[in-house]
Write an enzyme that holds these catalytic residues in place. Structure first.
Site, PDB file in Angstrom:
ATOM      1  N   CYS A 279       5.868  -0.123   7.409  1.00 16.44           N
ATOM      2  CA  CYS A 279       5.514   1.040   6.596  1.00 16.44           C
ATOM      3  C   CYS A 279       6.703   1.418   5.721  1.00 16.44           C
ATOM      4  CB  CYS A 279       5.147   2.207   7.509  1.00 16.44           C
ATOM      5  SG  CYS A 279       4.712   3.698   6.616  1.00 16.44           S
TER       6      CYS A 279
ATOM      7  N   GLN B 260       2.667   9.990   1.370  1.00 15.53           N
ATOM      8  CA  GLN B 260       4.022   9.426   1.439  1.00 15.53           C
ATOM      9  C   GLN B 260       4.915   9.836   0.273  1.00 15.53           C
ATOM     10  OE1 GLN B 260       2.360   5.300   2.199  1.00 15.53           O
ATOM     11  NE2 GLN B 260       4.298   5.159   3.289  1.00 15.53           N
TER      12      GLN B 260
ATOM     13  N   GLY C 170       0.829  -1.191   0.000  1.00 14.30           N
ATOM     14  CA  GLY C 170       0.000   0.000   0.000  1.00 14.30           C
ATOM     15  C   GLY C 170       0.863   1.240   0.000  1.00 14.30           C
TER      16      GLY C 170
HETATM   17 NI    NI Z   1       2.687   3.302   5.706  1.00 15.19          NI
END
Ligand code: NI
Length: 169
Positions: A93, A51, A46
């Protein structure tokens, strides 16, 4: 299409609350395609627009990306309209590379969003997909998974990250 740079903690742009998208134009389509490419390139499941430094409410997910048949979903202006159950599972992440920690999330969610054609969609998700949706949706609110850990565990990860950054200076 191009691979985009993924911002890394503690970049303050990761803390920006993203804005709703009011028009799905060519730019939005191009950004989505580049984000999908960037996500595959980084071997993530994802990626949120936050980001890559674009503060708009858009994220892409493909939990099957390691399969032979890629099946990316683009979520525009997502809203989680139902959360059910709780479960704890390890999470990582792309903006905090190299670290995972168990995070408690709803085990089932219903999410409403627009697709790239501007059609309203509703998806019922469980397991990894539900987790990914909640994780990416957090990014749009400037939240990271470490914010959902106990203060002690969060502090531990931040300390390790700081040490590593000092080493690489
Ligand atoms: Ni993330």
């Amino acid at each position: 299409m191009a691979i985009m740079e993924i911002l890394k903690y503690p970049d303050q742009r990761l803390r920006v609350v993203a804005k709703e998208i009011d028009k799905i134009n060519n730019d939005i389509k191009k950004i989505s395609m580049s984000m999908i490419e960037t996500m595959y390139h980084a071997k993530g499941i994802g990626l949120a627009a936050t980001q890559v430094g674009i503060p708009i409410r858009l994220f892409v997910i493909d939990i099957e990306q390691l399969d032979e048949n890629p099946n990316p979903i683009v979520f525009i202006n997502p809203k989680i309209i139902l959360s059910e159950g709780r479960e704890k599972h390890d999470e990582g992440c792309l903006s905090i590379p190299g670290y995972t920690a168990p995070v408690e999330r709803a085990s089932k969610v219903i999410v409403k969003f627009l697709d790239l054609e501007g059609n309203s969609q509703e998806l019922i998700a469980e397991g990894l997909l539900a987790r990914a949706i909640q994780h990416e949706n957090d990014h749009l609110d400037g939240k990271l998974f470490i914010d959902r850990l106990s203060p002690i565990r969060k502090e531990l990860i931040i300390k390790k990250l700081k040490k590593e950054m000092e080493k690489s200076l």
